[in-house]
Design an enzyme around this catalytic site. Structure first.
Site, short mmCIF file in Angstrom:
data_model
loop_
_atom_site.label_atom_id
_atom_site.label_comp_id
_atom_site.label_asym_id
_atom_site.label_seq_id
_atom_site.Cartn_x
_atom_site.Cartn_y
_atom_site.Cartn_z
N ASN A 207 0.84 -1.19 0.00
CA ASN A 207 0.00 0.00 0.00
C ASN A 207 0.88 1.23 0.00
OD1 ASN A 207 -0.34 1.89 2.52
ND2 ASN A 207 0.14 -0.14 3.34
N ILE B 250 -0.76 4.53 0.61
CA ILE B 250 -1.87 5.45 0.84
C ILE B 250 -1.32 6.86 1.02
CG2 ILE B 250 -3.86 5.97 2.32
CD1 ILE B 250 -4.06 3.22 0.92
N GLY B 251 -0.22 6.94 1.77
CA GLY B 251 0.38 8.26 1.99
C GLY B 251 -0.33 9.05 3.07
N ASN C 215 3.99 6.93 14.68
CA ASN C 215 4.35 6.26 13.44
C ASN C 215 5.61 6.93 12.90
OD1 ASN C 215 4.63 5.32 10.86
ND2 ASN C 215 2.62 6.02 10.14
N CYS D 230 7.15 6.97 8.41
CA CYS D 230 6.85 7.77 7.23
C CYS D 230 8.01 8.71 6.90
CB CYS D 230 5.55 8.54 7.41
SG CYS D 230 5.20 8.98 9.12
N LYS E 219 5.94 3.07 17.18
CA LYS E 219 5.78 2.02 16.17
C LYS E 219 6.98 2.03 15.25
CE LYS E 219 2.45 0.23 12.85
NZ LYS E 219 1.11 0.42 12.26
N GLY F 199 1.91 -7.78 12.23
CA GLY F 199 2.54 -8.24 10.99
C GLY F 199 2.01 -9.60 10.59
#
Ligand SMILES: Cc1cc2nc3c(=O)[nH]c(=O)nc-3n(C[C@H](O)[C@H](O)[C@H](O)COP(=O)(O)OP(=O)(O)OC[C@H]3O[C@@H](n4cnc5c(N)ncnc54)[C@H](O)[C@@H]3O)c2cc1C
Ligand SMILES: Cc1cc2nc3c(=O)[nH]c(=O)nc-3n(C[C@H](O)[C@H](O)[C@H](O)COP(=O)(O)OP(=O)(O)OC[C@H]3O[C@@H](n4cnc5c(N)ncnc54)[C@H](O)[C@@H]3O)c2cc1C
Ligand SMILES: Cc1cc2nc3c(=O)[nH]c(=O)nc-3n(C[C@H](O)[C@H](O)[C@H](O)COP(=O)(O)O)c2cc1C
Ligand SMILES: Cc1cc2nc3c(=O)[nH]c(=O)nc-3n(C[C@H](O)[C@H](O)[C@H](O)COP(=O)(O)O)c2cc1C
Ligand code: FES
Ligand code: FES
Lengths: 302, 249, 302, 249
Positions: C67, C69-70, C125, C128, C163, C241
Site C-alpha cells: 500500500n 496510501i500516503g 508512526n 513515514c 511504532k 505483521g
C-alpha cells in the site's frame, strides 16, 4: 532472444539456480539435463568442511520458508576435487559462491578456486555472520562490505559478484560501496531474517532460533531493492527472491536485473528452472518484448 | 524419483486423527518398503513427506495423522482429486532372505511403513513379530491387517486402555519376545530405546525437509561415531542400519 | 483469561485492529459491535488534512499486499471533532496513531489530542518519510527515533508507544534508543518497503513507485523482531505483521508481544478480529495456556 | 453489505476471454444496478471487485474478463462450487421515472452493469439506446440480450470487424444518437470522452481496491472542482454523477 553476456558469464538464458538451493546439481541432474540452465550458483564454499547448524533447520511460512542450514558444505578442496570436474561436463556457467567466518577465509577460498577453469565467476556471500566482527554479517556495514570486496578483487582472477543482504536500512549505500570497491556485479537479495514458533512447546522451531526467509513472500522486497540499486549503480544486477515463473523473471528484468536466480522454488517444483526457460520466450512475446536486453531496466526508461 | 499426478482412490479415517489414503499413480513406479513420497498440498509451500504403507497392483497406500495444516487439508480431499506427488524417495528397509524371524516395532504413524515389510517377509514364510505402540485405544489401527498377514501382533497403549500399558519396550518385555532383528519406525524417543536395546536391524527417521531429494541439507543427521560424517534423512535415509545414526531427542 | 493491562491501556483482550487498516471504525461498526475489540489503533493523524499519494495505491503480492496510501486523513482537528466522540460510544481502548512531516508536526498533533479523553495512548508512526530529514523515516536512525520519542514524551499527557519500521539493519538498536528516550511501549512492526511491476507497461504498479508490504508474508520477520527486541527491552511490545488467526496471536505472545494488532487481514475477512477473539480461549486451552500473561515471552523462559 | 457463501449455478464463456457466472446467494440481498460484489479467490489475498450484471429471482449474474490470476482461477470453477463473496457494495445507477429516453454507453466488461439499468428502464417502457464498444468481433457479448429487452442497440469495434469501426463516440455520431442522459461504464479513456461530451448522467469507475468498504483509502479519486475533496470509489462510488470526478488517464 534469451542470451545475455555478463562479466565472466556467457549465459544462454538468464535462469540460474540460486546458491544453497541446488547443492552441486547432482540431484537435479537426475531429473533433467543441467545444460539447459543459463548457469548454476553452487552451494557456498568455505575453506574447511562445515557441518552447519543443528536441526531442525527448516520451517514453513506463508508463501515462503525459513532455513538455517549454516553453510554446510564439504569445503573448497573437496568441491574442487569432486564437484567441479563433474559440473564441467555440462554446458552451463558455474558461479562459485564463497563464504567464510573471516575475511581471510574468503580470500583463501578464492585463491584455491582461481586455477579452476570450470568456475566462471565468484559470488561473495556477505550475509553470513562473521566471527571477526562479533557475528555481524559483513553485508550490513558498507565499510566492511567494501573492504571484503576490495580484498577479493585483489586476489580473484575471475569477476567478483557480491551477494547482498536485504537486512539493512539502506541497500543502495551498501551497493554503491561495493561497486566503488571494484565489484563486477551484484546479486540481490539473500534471505531476510525471520522466526517461527512451535505452538506446543512455545520455542522457536529452528534449533538456530532464527533463519533466512525466502520464497514468493519476499519477492516485492527483492524487486524494490533491485529497482533502487539499478538507479544508482552501473554494474549488472542478478535478481533473486521468490521467483517461480517467467512472469516473475520479467518483473525482475523490468526492475533492473540482467539475469535471475531461482532459490527455494526448486524444492516446490524440481523442474521449475527448465519450465521457466521454456515459458520465457512465449512470455516475452506476450508482452511485446523482443529480447531480454530490451526488458532489462525497462521501468526506468523514459 | 519422479513427479506424478496421483489420483485419490479413497481417503478414510481409520483411527483418531488418522487417515488412510489409496492413490493411483499415472504409471506405477517401483516402491520399496520404507520409502516415502513428498506431497504438494494446495496453498502450502513445502511438500509433506509421508511413508508408503503398502504397494498393490496399480495403487499404493499411505497412512497419515492430522497434526497440522497440511495433513488437515489432505484429510478433507475426496476421491478423484489429483495430488502432485514426488517419489518414491529415500532408502528402504532391506528384505533379507536368510532370516528365520523378524521383529517389527512401530509407534503411532510409524506403524504404516512396517506393513510392506511384514507383507514381504510373510510372502517368504518368515515369522514376523509385530509390536505396536499407540497413545490410547482410539489411536489404534492396522492391528488386524498385520494379523491377516499371519504376523504375531502385540499391542501396547501409553494409557493402558488397550493391550499392555506402557511403551513398546514394556510390551516386548512383557511378552518375552526374543527375536533380535528389528525393523522400527516411530517417535524419536522410541527409536532411541530400540537403538539402545538392539544390535541388528533398521530404523526409520523423520526430519523437517525442504527439497526431499538431497540438495538443501535441511534434513541432516550425524553419524554416531564419526561426528564429521553426516547423512541426509531424505537421501541416505529415512531408513538406516541400527546404531549408525546419532539420536538427539 | 484474555485481559491484559498495558501503560494507559486496559485491554479486555489483546486484539487491536492496526492503524490504517480500520479507518476510524465506522465501516466495521456496520458489521459488528466494536466493543468486542481490545482496542482500536486509528488511522495516522497529521496536523492538516492530507490527501495522500496518487492512485494506484494498492498492489497484491504473494500472501500480502503493498500500500502507498500516503497518510490520507482528515487532520487531527477533524478527527477530534467528528471521529473521537463517536468512537467514545464503544467500550474499547482508543490508540491515536500520530504522524507528521516534521518533528514539530507530531508534537502539535499530540498537544491537540492531549485534552481528549477518548484517546488512551499514542502510537508514534516513525516510518513515514520526514521532509526535514530528506524524506528518510525517523525510524531508521536511532538518534532521530530517540529524539522524536523524547519530544513526544515531554508534551504527551498519555503513554507513548513507538511504532518501529522494520526496514533497518538493527531493530534492537532502535528499540533500545526509543526505550531510553522514555517510550512506554513499542509497536512492532510497520510495513516493509516493496514493489511490483506491471507486466504490460513495465512500470511500477503503484503511482508512488514503492509501497509498504504487509500480510502473512511478513509474519516471520515481525516475529523475529519481536523476539529480538523482547530480549533487550523492559517496556511492553505490541506485535503486528501478518496476523490472521488465534494461532498467529499465540506465536506473537510466545515471541514476546503483550498484545497484537491485526492489519491487512481485515480486508480479506472483515470479521477477522471478532473471530480471533472468539477462537483465542479455545486455542490457549488447546496448547495448555491458562491466560495471556502465561504465554507472553514464553519462548524466552527457562 | 454482508459476507455470503454463494453457489455457482453456471459459469460459461460468452466471448473471447469473457465469462458469465450465475450465483445463488444464501439469502437474496437487494442489489441495485451498478453495485458490485467483492470475490475471494482461493490462494489470493485481495478480493476481486466485479459488478453485478443482472438480478433475478434468487440468483444474480456477473460477467468478467480473464485478465490476470484471479479471474483466471474464477474461469476454472465449476457449477456447485461455493464462493466467499462480500456485497453488494458501493453506490448504484439511480433510475429516474421522469425520463423519456436514456443512452447507455458500455465498453468491454463495462457493459454488464448497464444491463440491469436497461432492464429497469425498459420495464417502465422508457426508450433505451445502447451503444456498445468492443475491441473486435470475438469480444462482443450481450448485444442480443439488450435487444431482447427492446433496447435500440448499436455496436462498434476498434478494428471494424463488426459494426461501426472506432470508439463508442464514433458510433454515437455515426448513428446520430441525440439522447442527452447517459449511463456509462468502461475503460477510463472512454469515460473521459463521455464525461467531456455529456452533462447529464452517470459514470461508473474502477480502482485497485483493498478493503472494498471504505476503510483503507486505497481506491480514492478527487472531486473535479474541489481538489481537497475526495471520494472512495468503493463507497461513494463506483457510480458518480457525470462531471463530479476528476479523470486522470
Ligand atoms: C520420511 C518421513 C516419513 C513420514 N511418514 C509419515 C507417515 O507415514 N505418516 C504420518 O502421519 N506422518 C509421516 N511423517 C511425518 C509427516 O511428514 C508430518 O506429520 C507432516 O509433514 C506434518 O505436516 P502438517 O502440515 O500437517 O504439519 P505442520 O506442523 O503444519 O507442518 C509445518 C511444516 O513442518 C513439517 N513437519 C511437521 N511435523 C513434521 C514431522 N514430524 N516430520 C517431518 N516434517 C514435519 C511439515 O512437513 C511442514 O513443512 C513422515 C515424515 C518423514 C520425514
Ligand atoms: C467496482 C468495480 C467493478 C468491476 N466490475 C467488473 C466486471 O463487471 N467485469 C470485469 O471483468 N471486471 C470488472 N472489474 C475489474 C476487475 O476487478 C479486475 O479485472 C480484476 O480484479 C482483475 O483480477 P485478476 O486477479 O484477474 O488480475 P490481476 O492483475 O492478477 O490482479 C492483481 C490485483 O490487481 C487488481 N486489479 C487488476 N486490474 C484491476 C482493475 N481493472 N480494476 C480493479 N482492480 C484491478 C486485482 O483486483 C488484484 O487485487 C471491476 C472493478 C471494479 C473496481
Ligand atoms: C535452503 C537454503 C539454503 C541456502 N544457502 C545459501 C548459501 O549457502 N549461500 C547463499 O549465498 N545463499 C543461500 N541461500 C539463499 C538463496 O540463494 C537465495 O538468495 C534466497 O533463498 C532467495 O531466493 P528464493 O526466494 O528464490 O529462495 C539459501 C537459501 C535456502 C532456501
Ligand atoms: C492500507 C494500509 C494502510 C496503513 N496505514 C498505516 C498508517 O496510517 N499508520 C501506520 O502506522 N501504519 C499503517 N499501516 C501499517 C499497519 O498498521 C501494520 O503495521 C502493517 O500493515 C503490518 O500488519 P499486517 O501485516 O497485519 O497488515 C497500514 C497498512 C495498510 C495495509
Ligand atoms: S530435505 Fe533437502 S537434503 Fe534432505
Ligand atoms: S478499497 Fe478500501 S477505501 Fe476503497
Amino acid at each position: 532472444m534469451l542470451e545475455i553476456k555478463l562479466p565472466g558469464l556467457d549465459l544462454k538464458n538468464p535462469i540460474i539456480p540460486a546458491s544453497g538451493c541446488f547443492g552441486f546439481g547432482r540431484e537435479y541432474a537426475e531429473l533433467y539435463d543441467l545444460s539447459v540452465l543459463g548457469g548454476i550458483a553452487i552451494k557456498s564454499a568455505t575453506l574447511e568442511k562445515r557441518y552447519g547448524n543443528p536441526t531442525p533447520r527448516i520451517a514453513e511460512t506463508p508463501e515462503g520458508m525459513l532455513n538455517a542450514i549454516g553453510l554446510q558444505n564439504p569445503g573448497v578442496d573437496a568441491i574442487i576435487a569432486n564437484e567441479l570436474p563433474w559440473l564441467a561436463t555440462f554446458d552451463t556457467q558455474i558461479i562459485a559462491n564463497v563464504a567464510g567466518a573471516s575475511e581471510e577465509e574468503y580470500i583463501e577460498v578464492i585463491k584455491r578456486l582461481n586455477a579452476n577453469e570450470t568456475v566462471k565467476a565468484y559470488e561473495l556471500n556477505i550475509s553470513c555472520p562473521n566471527v571477526k566482527h562479533g557475528g555481524i554479517g559483513l553485508g550490513t556495514d558498507p565499510t566492511l562490505a567494501a573492504n571484503i570486496t576490495r580484498m577479493a578483487k585483489e586476489v580473484a582472477t575471475k569477476p567478483v559478484y557480491v551477494k547482498l543482504s536485504p537486512n539493512v536500512s539502506n541497500i543502495v549505500e551498501i551497493a554503491k560501496a561495493v561497486e566503488a570497491a571494484g565489484a563486477d556485479g551484484l546479486v540481490l537479495i539473500n534471505t531476510l531474517l525471520g522466526m517461527r514458533f512451535d505452538l506446543h512447546t512455545g520455542k522457536p522451531i529452528l534449533a538456530n532460533l532464527t533463519g533466512g526467509l525466502s520464497g514468493p513472500a519476499i519477492k516485492p522486497i527483492a524487486l524494490r531493492m533491485v529497482y533502487q540499486v539499478y538507479k544508482e549503480v552501473k554494474i549488472p544486477i542478478i535478481g533473486v527472491g521468490g521467483i517461480c515463473s517467467a512472469e516473475d523473471v520479467l518483473e525482475f528484468l523490468y526492475a533492473g536485473a540482467s539475469a535471475v536466480q531461482v532459490g527455494m522454488y526448486n524444492f516446490v517444483d524440481p523442474y521449475i528452472c527448465p519450465k521457466i526457460i521454456e515459458d520465457l520466450p512465449k512470455t516475452l512475446k506476450k508482452y511485446g518484448i523482443k529480447n531480454i536486453q530490451e526488458a532489462i531496466g525497462r521501468s526506468h526508461h523514459e | 524419483m519422479k513427479i506424478s499426478n496421483d489420483k485419490i482412490i479413497s481417503n478414510e479415517k481409520i483411527a483418531n486423527d488418522t487417515y488412510k489414503m489409496v492413490l493411483q499413480p499415472e504409471t506405477i513406479p517401483i516402491i520399496l518398503p520404507g520409502q516415502f513420497v513428498n506431497i504438494k498440498v494446495d496453498g502450502n509451500m513445502l511438500r509433506r513427506p509421508i511413508s508408503v504403507a503398502s504397494v498393490d497392483q496399480n495403487t499404493y497406500t499411505i497412512i497419515y495423522k492430522v497434526v497440522g495444516v497440511g495433513t488437515k487439508k489432505l484429510s478433507k480431499l475426496s476421491k478423484g482429486h489429483i495430488l502432485d506427488i514426488m517419489g518414491p524417495l529415500g532408502s528402504s528397509f532391506p528384505i533379507h532372505e536368510t532370516l528365520d524371524e523378524v521383529l517389527l516395532i512401530g509407534g503411532g504413524v510409524g506403524v504404516p511403513p512396517l506393513y510392506e515389510v511384514a507383507k514381504q517377509y510373510r510372502q517368504q514364510g518368515i515369522e514376523v513379530y509385530v509390536v505396536l505402540g499407540f497413545n490410547d485405544k482410539d489411536a489404534i489401527f492396522y492391528e488386524d491387517d498385520f494379523k491377516q498377514l499371519g504376523c504375531k501382533v502385540y499391542t501396547s497403549t501409553m494409557d493402558g486402555s488397550y493391550g499392555i500399558k506402557g511403551t513398546v519396550m514394556d510390551c516386548i518385555k512383557e511378552h518375552n519376545i526374543t527375536c533380535d532383528t528389528v525393523y522400527s519406525c516411530g517417535p524419536l524417543r522410541m527409536l532411541e530405546a530400540v537403538d539402545k536395546n538392539y544390535k541388528k536391524g533398521y530404523l526409520s527417521f523423520e526430519a523437517r525437509m525442504a527439497c526431499g531429494i538431497g540438495a538443501c541439507m535441511g534434513c541432516v543427521c550425524k553419524d554416531k561415531e564419526d561426528k564429521e560424517m553426516y547423512y541426509r534423512i531424505c537421501k541416505e535415509g529415512p531408513v538406516f542400519e541400527i546404531g549408525k545414526v546419532e539420536i538427539v531427542c
